[in-house]
Design a protein around this motif. Structure first.
Motif, PDB file in Angstrom:
ATOM      1  N   VAL A  68       0.849  -1.186   0.000  1.00 16.44           N
ATOM      2  CA  VAL A  68       0.000   0.000   0.000  1.00 16.44           C
ATOM      3  C   VAL A  68       0.884   1.236   0.000  1.00 16.44           C
ATOM      4  CG1 VAL A  68      -1.873  -1.176   1.231  1.00 16.44           C
ATOM      5  CG2 VAL A  68      -0.216   0.203   2.507  1.00 16.44           C
ATOM      6  N   ASN A  69       0.321   2.309  -0.559  1.00 15.66           N
ATOM      7  CA  ASN A  69       1.061   3.568  -0.617  1.00 15.66           C
ATOM      8  C   ASN A  69       0.421   4.540   0.363  1.00 15.66           C
ATOM      9  OD1 ASN A  69       2.832   5.515  -1.372  1.00 15.66           O
ATOM     10  ND2 ASN A  69       1.935   5.892  -3.392  1.00 15.66           N
ATOM     11  N   CYS A  70       1.219   4.940   1.355  1.00 15.08           N
ATOM     12  CA  CYS A  70       0.724   5.832   2.387  1.00 15.08           C
ATOM     13  C   CYS A  70       1.399   7.187   2.205  1.00 15.08           C
ATOM     14  CB  CYS A  70       1.063   5.244   3.757  1.00 15.08           C
ATOM     15  SG  CYS A  70       0.845   6.405   5.122  1.00 15.08           S
ATOM     16  N   GLY A  71       0.614   8.249   2.310  1.00 17.47           N
ATOM     17  CA  GLY A  71       1.151   9.595   2.149  1.00 17.47           C
ATOM     18  C   GLY A  71       2.293   9.881   3.111  1.00 17.47           C
ATOM     19  N   LYS A  72       2.197   9.321   4.278  1.00 16.23           N
ATOM     20  CA  LYS A  72       3.226   9.564   5.294  1.00 16.23           C
ATOM     21  C   LYS A  72       4.375   8.566   5.243  1.00 16.23           C
ATOM     22  CE  LYS A  72       0.726  10.146   9.101  1.00 16.23           C
ATOM     23  NZ  LYS A  72       0.386  10.109  10.517  1.00 16.23           N
ATOM     24  N   CYS A  73       4.024   7.271   5.099  1.00 16.90           N
ATOM     25  CA  CYS A  73       5.039   6.221   5.251  1.00 16.90           C
ATOM     26  C   CYS A  73       5.602   5.719   3.922  1.00 16.90           C
ATOM     27  CB  CYS A  73       4.459   5.033   6.014  1.00 16.90           C
ATOM     28  SG  CYS A  73       3.572   5.499   7.497  1.00 16.90           S
ATOM     29  N   GLY A  74       5.038   6.184   2.805  1.00 18.59           N
ATOM     30  CA  GLY A  74       5.518   5.686   1.518  1.00 18.59           C
ATOM     31  C   GLY A  74       4.955   4.302   1.221  1.00 18.59           C
ATOM     32  N   VAL A 109       4.398   0.544   1.773  1.00 19.98           N
ATOM     33  CA  VAL A 109       4.422  -0.302   2.968  1.00 19.98           C
ATOM     34  C   VAL A 109       3.865  -1.690   2.611  1.00 19.98           C
ATOM     35  CG1 VAL A 109       3.570  -0.556   5.333  1.00 19.98           C
ATOM     36  CG2 VAL A 109       4.043   1.733   4.418  1.00 19.98           C
ATOM     37  N   ALA A 110       4.526  -2.715   3.128  1.00 24.52           N
ATOM     38  CA  ALA A 110       4.054  -4.089   2.916  1.00 24.52           C
ATOM     39  C   ALA A 110       2.811  -4.340   3.742  1.00 24.52           C
ATOM     40  CB  ALA A 110       5.142  -5.082   3.320  1.00 24.52           C
ATOM     41  N   ILE A 111       1.861  -5.080   3.200  1.00 23.46           N
ATOM     42  CA  ILE A 111       0.713  -5.447   4.032  1.00 23.46           C
ATOM     43  C   ILE A 111       1.163  -6.567   4.969  1.00 23.46           C
ATOM     44  CG2 ILE A 111      -0.887  -4.786   2.175  1.00 23.46           C
ATOM     45  CD1 ILE A 111      -1.589  -7.794   1.896  1.00 23.46           C
ATOM     46  N   PRO A 112       0.530  -6.699   6.137  1.00 21.29           N
ATOM     47  CA  PRO A 112       0.948  -7.759   7.072  1.00 21.29           C
ATOM     48  C   PRO A 112       0.806  -9.131   6.425  1.00 21.29           C
ATOM     49  CG  PRO A 112      -0.627  -6.257   8.091  1.00 21.29           C
ATOM     50  CD  PRO A 112      -0.601  -5.913   6.646  1.00 21.29           C
ATOM     51  N   THR A 159      -6.172   1.265   4.738  1.00 20.40           N
ATOM     52  CA  THR A 159      -5.430   2.034   5.741  1.00 20.40           C
ATOM     53  C   THR A 159      -3.992   1.554   5.770  1.00 20.40           C
ATOM     54  OG1 THR A 159      -6.146   0.456   7.409  1.00 20.40           O
ATOM     55  CG2 THR A 159      -7.395   2.521   7.236  1.00 20.40           C
ATOM     56  N   CYS A 160      -3.130   2.457   6.215  1.00 16.83           N
ATOM     57  CA  CYS A 160      -1.708   2.126   6.258  1.00 16.83           C
ATOM     58  C   CYS A 160      -1.426   1.188   7.431  1.00 16.83           C
ATOM     59  CB  CYS A 160      -0.884   3.409   6.397  1.00 16.83           C
ATOM     60  SG  CYS A 160       0.866   3.083   6.685  1.00 16.83           S
ATOM     61  N   GLU A 196       1.162   0.758   8.943  1.00 14.66           N
ATOM     62  CA  GLU A 196       2.120   1.325   9.891  1.00 14.66           C
ATOM     63  C   GLU A 196       1.517   2.441  10.725  1.00 14.66           C
ATOM     64  OE1 GLU A 196       5.986   2.258   8.209  1.00 14.66           O
ATOM     65  OE2 GLU A 196       6.269   0.126   7.756  1.00 14.66           O
ATOM     66  N   CYS A 197       0.904   3.445  10.050  1.00 15.99           N
ATOM     67  CA  CYS A 197       0.420   4.589  10.822  1.00 15.99           C
ATOM     68  C   CYS A 197      -1.100   4.615  10.967  1.00 15.99           C
ATOM     69  CB  CYS A 197       0.911   5.895  10.189  1.00 15.99           C
ATOM     70  SG  CYS A 197       0.135   6.243   8.590  1.00 15.99           S
ATOM     71  N   GLY A 198      -1.779   3.725  10.270  1.00 11.10           N
ATOM     72  CA  GLY A 198      -3.229   3.677  10.403  1.00 11.10           C
ATOM     73  C   GLY A 198      -3.974   4.723   9.593  1.00 11.10           C
ATOM     74  N   GLY A 199      -3.238   5.584   8.906  1.00  9.98           N
ATOM     75  CA  GLY A 199      -3.861   6.622   8.098  1.00  9.98           C
ATOM     76  C   GLY A 199      -4.393   6.081   6.784  1.00  9.98           C
ATOM     77  N   ASP A 200      -5.016   6.958   6.010  1.00  7.04           N
ATOM     78  CA  ASP A 200      -5.532   6.557   4.715  1.00  7.04           C
ATOM     79  C   ASP A 200      -4.378   6.167   3.787  1.00  7.04           C
ATOM     80  OD1 ASP A 200      -8.062   6.987   5.535  1.00  7.04           O
ATOM     81  OD2 ASP A 200      -8.305   8.947   4.559  1.00  7.04           O
TER      82      ASP A 200
END
Length: 807
Positions: free
Chosen positions: A434-440, A442-445, A479-480, A482-486
């Motif tokens: 997934v692509n998160c605005g904050k974390c870039g 990120v691998a899904i669990p 959701t991300c 890592e950070c739980g954001g969109d």
RNA sequence: GCGGUUAUGGCGGAAUGGCAGACGCGCCGGCUUCAGGUGCCGGUCCGAGUCAAUCGGGUGGAGGUUCAAGUCCUCUUAGCCGCACCA
């Protein structure tokens, strides 16, 4: 009773094998394992191609032989079922690709079973099954976590019809391999896998495996290691231009420079370039071309001189022009070359066309007529401090000199490029990121694997070039972790190569829910003892799967560096007209028809008899008739007088007098030939043997028994039937008959008697005669022919020939 | 252009440097059959030959090594496959 009811007999034994799970295996520490693998097919809508049975039968023969030899044999099968043809068919016919795939697999399974392959069907895998691609995604996540997957903006091959990006490997003749539409270049952000990081190991570890030389060479050439140097050229614009060359020794002969149309300096130098519009136009034209067009042979060299900037040759401080030309590619080296027209063919042609100076720096050729390229043994000239040195010495000296003066360094390059892993398609494994605005990115669990393909109505590619998945809000919005954001999911899917890069591991433990395969089972079955596949997979599938295997080795999933101990390759089956089979040529042969008209055993036998397994061979309808005729003769052995031997002989190799040596020889030949892929001559030997049996007019039980076991791997149905009818039991539970080397030779042999290498007589002698006995026999056979001649030399080859050299 | 690969009867193809053409197809002749088909027996590289013994030639082409070359070496021609002009 010439004709036998092959349809009924084949059905009977196929059902028997199914019901008894005859070829199902489990790990048995008391038996030596043998893992034999064929490339699993792509289940296309056309059904099994008549070429498929060739490798499957070959490895089936090997598998059946190994079982008769007492091995615990794993011979699995499955489906490489993701891919564009299915997707295209689905779009065209408004059926879901999963439904198309299920239908195709059903048909392929029916056809495969009808040929009697001894696959362990309980281990069948299917790359489109979420329980399978869960682990394909898992492997990708490990690659991502180790930094081997990365995203890169790059020019890619864009198929204007399929609306998908193609790997270079998938572009054929400048058009899409699958739909043949025009391919153009387009810049897209792509997931890439760093196969280049494994380039050296992919070369080095070829030493430890048994591959045919042509396969080994193809891989090495594809990886394309070259040693050379990177050299910095100062430019009149101020910036330094770095080039890669494999011939630093010819630096004094560099009379101009060529850069790729995509080179970033063009933009950087825009203000200084007096002919920028011309350059831009050239660049645009190059961008429209596919790599193939840019590399097409015999075309005129094209290019544009940069007006306003030139480069300085660091060894003699001469100012040299810079050209932009599309024969230099941004994707290799530094995207810039120094041109040495005296010693490179392409540079020479380019220099001629643009009237650039050609300087000879290695003596020995005639650079007025052509570039002097193969100049390794030459001596340096016109090269300042390199004059008088050999090419090899000059290479070392100039490389040191460049390094000491900080204007260059030695460099190893590989032609191999990183693997473009993204596809803008529906029918592939979703990439689990997934692509998160904050974390870039990120691998899904891992607990969320498999990330399933959403079941939707529309899987039609979008015109924008995005995957069909991009149109599904329910899929992309998440959701991300890592950070739980969109965050948004990656909408690209994986290429077809992904699922086939590790399937052989899953065969070891196909139903494991917790791991891709258990360590214990991998330890028992790996490595693959023998892997056969087509030459067309030598540089793609074979390299990709070796790469993944090495990665899995690095992270401790597998314990071997290489997956395949031995690789062999089969030749294609062509149409009767010697052309590749295709619908448009109307030369396609359907295996269903062949099985109906001649039977599966005849099909198997013919595909093995047609010629050298490793070479292409044309289909022949009259050829298969000959094989069917042979099987009829085998069947009719049941009508022969059964000779009673002196001793009861159903279980021993107690052959009748006169045929003994033939039987021992045939056992030897058949067993040897199978190991060496010489199925055609193995079958010829069995044909010769049956001719001898008919000439003798009778057969005893030991002879019938041995003959059936030898033929069984090739023609399993008819031989099982006859074996049972003769009261011998179940054939596949028997052992391979043994031969006695001492009994392979006849009592008497015919030798050729030559004079000066020409056959002048023949003579029958007792086998194993010594030299003098052979000479005596030869001389008497020649009679008066030798009279008046002086024998200069006598050559004796035991049991073969005598040659008199006379004056 | 680069890399790989192949070349043997009418056809598919056999031949650890040791009798070229195994085995199969096709074709020709004979037997079986009312006939077609099947099956069985014999023949089948080319050219000479008193059509018999036998002799000569022959593995894309040209040379070479060897007692002996389809096989090894050098050069060459043509076909097929792959390709990313890789500097």
């Amino acid at each position: 009773m010439g004709n036998y009811d092959y349809t009924a007999i084949e059905k009977k034994w196929q059902n028997y094998w199914d019901e008894h799970e005859t070829f199902k295996v489990s790990e048995d520490k008391n038996k030596e394992k043998f893992y034999v693998l064929v490339e699993f097919p792509y289940p296309s809508g056309q059904g099994l191609h008549i070429g498929h049975p060739r490798p499957y039968t070959a490895m089936d023969i090997l598998a059946r032989k190994r079982r008769l030899e007492g091995y615990n044999v794993l011979y699995p099968f499955g489906w490489d079922a993701f891919g564009l043809p299915t997707e295209n068919f689905a779009i065209k016919n408004k059926i879901h690709p999963a439904a198309v795939t299920a239908e195709n697999i059903k048909n392929f399974t029916r056809q495969s079973k009808a040929i009697g392959f001894s696959f362990d069907w309980s281990r069948e895998v299917n790359t489109t099954d979420p329980e399978y691609y869960k682990w394909t995604q898992w492997i990708f996540l490990q690659l991502f976590k180790k930094g081997l997957a990365y995203k890169k903006e790059m020019a890619v091959n864009w198929c204007t019809d399929c609306k998908v990006v193609l790997a270079n490997e998938e572009v054929v003749d400048g058009s899409c391999e699958r739909c043949h539409s025009e391919v153009v270049r387009k810049v897209k952000s792509q997931w890439m896998l760093k196969i280049t990081e494994y380039a050296q190991r992919l070369i080095d570890d070829l030493d430890g495996v048994d591959y045919p030389e042509r396969v080994r060479l193809s891989q090495i050439n594809w990886i394309g290691r070259s040693t050379g140097a990177e050299v910095d050229f100062k430019t009149t614009a101020g910036e330094t231009m770095r080039v890669y060359t494999t011939r630093p020794d010819t630096l004094f002969g560099a009379t101009y420079m060529v850069i790729s149309p995509e080179h970033p300096y063009i933009e950087k130098w825009a203000d200084r370039l007096n002919n920028l519009p011309e350059i831009e136009e050239y660049k645009a034209a190059a961008g429209r071309k596919s790599d193939f067009e840019r590399s097409e042979m015999n075309k005129d060299k094209s290019g544009v001189k940069l007006d306003g900037v030139s480069a300085i040759n660091p060894v003699n401080n001469k100012e040299i022009p810079i050209f932009v030309s599309d024969y230099v590619l941004m994707s290799y080296g530094t995207g810039a070359i120094m041109a040495v027209p005296g010693h490179d063919t392409r540079d020479w042609e380019f220099a001629r066309k643009f009237e650039l100076p050609v300087v000879e720096v290695v003596k020995g050729g005639d650079i007025e007529k052509e570039a002097f390229v193969d100049c390794d043994t030459g001596v340096m000239v016109n090269s300042g401090f390199l004059d008088g040195l050999s090419v090899e010495e000059a290479k070392a000296k100039i490389t040191d000199w460049l390094f000491e003066n900080k204007i260059g360094e030695p460099k190893i390059n590989y032609k191999l490029r990183d693997w473009v892993f993204s596809r803008q398609r529906y029918w592939g494994e979703p990439i689990p990121l997934v692509n998160c605005g904050k974390c870039g990115w990120v691998a899904i669990p891992e607990s969320e694997l498999p990330l399933k393909l959403p079941e939707v109505e529309s899987y039609i590619p979008t015109d924008t070039g995005e995957s069909p998945l991009a149109a599904l809000d329910g899929f992309i919005n998440t959701t991300c972790p890592e950070c739980g954001g969109d965050a948004k999911r990656e909408t690209d899917t994986m290429p077809q190569w992904a699922g086939s890069s590790w399937y052989f591991l899953r065969y070891c433990d196909p139903h494991n829910k917790n791991e891709l395969a258990s360590k214990e089972k991998l330890d028992y079955w790996m490595n693959i003892n023998w892997y056969n596949g087509g030459m067309e997979h030598t540089t793609l599938h074979l390299l990709y799967s070796r790469f993944w295997h090495k990665f899995l080795y690095d992270i401790g999933v597998v314990t071997t560096k290489e997956p395949y101990q031995k690789r062999t390759s089969h030749g294609m089956i062509l149409g009767e007209d010697m052309q590749k089979m295709s619908k448009s040529r109307g030369n396609v042969i359907n295996p269903d028809d062949v099985i109906r008209d001649y039977g599966a055993d005849a099909l198997r036998l013919y595909e093995m008899f047609v010629g050298d397994f490793e070479k292409v061979a044309p289909w022949s309808t009259t050829g298969i008739k000959g094989c069917k005729r042979f099987l009829d003769r085998v069947w009719a052995l049941q009508n022969l007088t059964v000779k009673e031997s002196d001793t009861p002989c159903a279980e021993v190799n107690d052959y009748s007098k006169g045929l003994g040596a033939s039987f021992h020889r045939t056992i030897k030949k058949v067993t040897y030939d199978i190991e060496n892929l010489k199925f055609n001559t193995a079958i010829a030997a069995l044909m010769s043997l049956i001719n001898e049996i008919y000439a003798a007019g009778s057969i005893n039980k030991a002879e019938l028994r041995t003959f059936l076991i030898l033929l069984n791997p090739f023609a399993p149905h008819i031989t099982e039937e006859m074996f049972e009818a003769a009261g011998f039991g179940i054939l596949n539970e028997q052992s391979l008959p043994e031969y006695d080397e001492a009994l392979c030779v006849d009592d008497e042999v015919e030798i050729a008697i030559q004079i000066n290498g020409k056959v002048r007589a023949k003579s029958v002698i007792r086998a194993g005669c010594d030299k003098s006995a052979m000479l005596t026999s030869a001389k008497s056979a020649l009679g008066a022919t030798l009279d008046g001649k002086t024998i200069v030399k006598e050559i004796v080859v035991p049991d073969k020939l005598v040659n008199f050299v006379v004056r």
